[in-house]
Design a protein around this motif. Structure first.
Motif, mmCIF file in Angstrom:
data_model
loop_
_atom_site.group_PDB
_atom_site.id
_atom_site.type_symbol
_atom_site.label_atom_id
_atom_site.label_comp_id
_atom_site.label_asym_id
_atom_site.label_seq_id
_atom_site.Cartn_x
_atom_site.Cartn_y
_atom_site.Cartn_z
ATOM 1 N N ASN A 111 0.867 -1.177 0.000
ATOM 2 C CA ASN A 111 0.000 0.000 0.000
ATOM 3 C C ASN A 111 0.909 1.233 0.000
ATOM 4 O O ASN A 111 2.124 1.127 0.205
ATOM 5 N N VAL A 112 0.324 2.392 -0.231
ATOM 6 C CA VAL A 112 1.006 3.675 -0.045
ATOM 7 C C VAL A 112 -0.016 4.613 0.575
ATOM 8 O O VAL A 112 -1.155 4.694 0.100
ATOM 9 N N ALA A 113 0.369 5.306 1.634
ATOM 10 C CA ALA A 113 -0.581 6.180 2.325
ATOM 11 C C ALA A 113 0.165 7.305 3.019
ATOM 12 O O ALA A 113 1.396 7.284 3.133
ATOM 13 N N TYR A 114 -0.613 8.312 3.483
ATOM 14 C CA TYR A 114 -0.018 9.327 4.340
ATOM 15 C C TYR A 114 -0.995 9.697 5.453
ATOM 16 O O TYR A 114 -2.209 9.565 5.322
ATOM 17 N N THR A 115 -0.412 10.097 6.586
ATOM 18 C CA THR A 115 -1.164 10.358 7.806
ATOM 19 C C THR A 115 -0.782 11.717 8.365
ATOM 20 O O THR A 115 0.247 12.295 8.007
ATOM 21 N N ASP A 116 -1.625 12.190 9.285
ATOM 22 C CA ASP A 116 -1.253 13.391 10.026
ATOM 23 C C ASP A 116 -0.383 12.998 11.217
ATOM 24 O O ASP A 116 -0.048 11.818 11.405
ATOM 25 N N LEU A 117 -0.038 13.965 12.050
ATOM 26 C CA LEU A 117 0.881 13.696 13.154
ATOM 27 C C LEU A 117 0.238 12.919 14.297
ATOM 28 O O LEU A 117 0.940 12.469 15.207
ATOM 29 N N GLN A 118 -1.070 12.752 14.258
ATOM 30 C CA GLN A 118 -1.741 11.911 15.249
ATOM 31 C C GLN A 118 -1.873 10.469 14.749
ATOM 32 O O GLN A 118 -2.409 9.614 15.445
ATOM 33 N N GLY A 119 -1.410 10.234 13.543
ATOM 34 C CA GLY A 119 -1.496 8.894 12.972
ATOM 35 C C GLY A 119 -2.786 8.614 12.240
ATOM 36 O O GLY A 119 -3.035 7.472 11.848
ATOM 37 N N ASN A 120 -3.626 9.629 12.043
ATOM 38 C CA ASN A 120 -4.876 9.436 11.304
ATOM 39 C C ASN A 120 -4.594 9.377 9.806
ATOM 40 O O ASN A 120 -3.910 10.252 9.264
ATOM 41 N N VAL A 121 -5.102 8.338 9.160
ATOM 42 C CA VAL A 121 -4.867 8.170 7.728
ATOM 43 C C VAL A 121 -5.612 9.264 6.966
ATOM 44 O O VAL A 121 -6.838 9.375 7.044
ATOM 45 N N VAL A 122 -4.872 10.057 6.219
ATOM 46 C CA VAL A 122 -5.458 11.116 5.397
ATOM 47 C C VAL A 122 -5.872 10.559 4.041
ATOM 48 O O VAL A 122 -6.999 10.760 3.589
ATOM 49 N N CYS A 123 -4.969 9.861 3.394
ATOM 50 C CA CYS A 123 -5.239 9.263 2.086
ATOM 51 C C CYS A 123 -4.501 7.934 1.981
ATOM 52 O O CYS A 123 -3.386 7.780 2.508
#
Length: 293
Positions: A111-123
């Motif tokens: 997979n490929v993803a990115y998160t905010d600094l709280q670890g919430n998956v953005v995309c």
């Protein structure tokens, strides 16, 4: 056990014969004996041990280089992705379509993803699995990232979305003001850590792979004991991690005594190791000594 024979020395740039390394380095320097005594056989066996250590070190360095290159390529992909405006915007309603392209083009990416600094998956390139939490803040690899604020490689685990054994490669996302805003990450299939050495040329019973510096086994060529992703309770495993650079003889988790060579991979916090059964080394040296008596 394979019968070891002295081959003609050959060194090829792209395909290294491990058997040639082992046999030439172990046996080529042995001096023909007019009368073979017990002391002389012992001396030849000691010489075989020293030369085998050199051969194993060459192999361990090759492993570290091959797999390190794979990780380095993935790191470059992450760092380029982190510079894309859509990623830096951290907007879940405007996901960067390149995520899906990367997964389609790279089969080793689960997979490929990115998160905010709280670890919430953005995309995410792939939809989250049913029941999978969208927050990764407590994941060990994410906590390590928050501490390092830089590129990191996490310990292996089974990724819920794909169901594959992976190790997460993660890099920071900085905005235009050079503020840390999130993390971009690739769950990298651990089978892709295979250094692609000619394992058929190794003596039967050989083992090679990678440990994290904290003792977690990341990958090895054979894992019948199922210790990948754990800290193996074996003398060899403990010594590999403690030594990090060098050679030694030790009892492995399967009860086989092997000669090991260990090479550090500081760029990812790993060590590469390769071990050959000690009785193979001794048998080859003794056979040669007897043949020349």
């Amino acid at each position: 056990m394979k019968t070891l024979r002295l081959p003609v020395w050959a060194l090829r740039r792209k395909a290294i014969s491990i058997r040639a390394h082992l046999l030439v380095l172990v046996l080529a320097l042995a001096v023909p004996l007019v009368v073979t005594t017990g002391d002389e056989i012992f001396a030849q066996m000691q010489q075989a041990v020293l030369q085998t250590k050199g051969a194993l070190r060459t192999l361990a360095k090759t492993m570290a280089g091959n797999t390190g290159k794979k990780i380095g390529n993935a790191r470059q992909t992450l760092e380029r992705l982190a510079m894309r405006p859509l990623v830096q915007a951290m907007d879940p309603t405007r996901c960067d379509p390149v995520l899906a392209d990367l997964v389609n083009l790279n089969p080793e990416y689960a997979n490929v993803a990115y998160t905010d600094l709280q670890g919430n998956v953005v995309c995410s390139a792939l939809p989250l699995a049913a029941g999978e939490p969208g927050g990764l803040g407590n994941a060990p690899w994410f906590q390590n990232f928050l501490q390092s604020r830089g590129f990191a490689v996490g310990q292996p685990f089974r990724e819920p979305t794909s169901g594959k054994w992976v190790s997460v490669l993660v890099a920071p996302i900085w905005n235009a003001q050079r503020e840390l805003v999130g993390a971009v990450h690739i769950p990298f299939e651990i089978k892709s850590f295979d250094p692609n050495i000619p394992s058929d040329d190794l003596p039967q019973g050989s083992r090679y792979g990678f440990f994290q510096n904290d003792g977690i086994m990341v990958w090895r060529n054979l894992d019948p004991e199922g210790v990948i992703g754990t800290r193996p309770n074996a003398d060899a495993a403990r010594r590999i991690v403690a030594l990090r650079d060098g050679e030694f003889e030790s009892l492995a988790i399967d009860g086989v005594v092997r000669y090991f060579s260990v090479v550090p991979m500081p760029e990812v916090g790993w060590v590469a190791f390769v071990g050959v059964p000690a009785n193979v080394v001794y048998a080859a040296a003794k056979q040669h000594a007897m043949a020349t008596s």
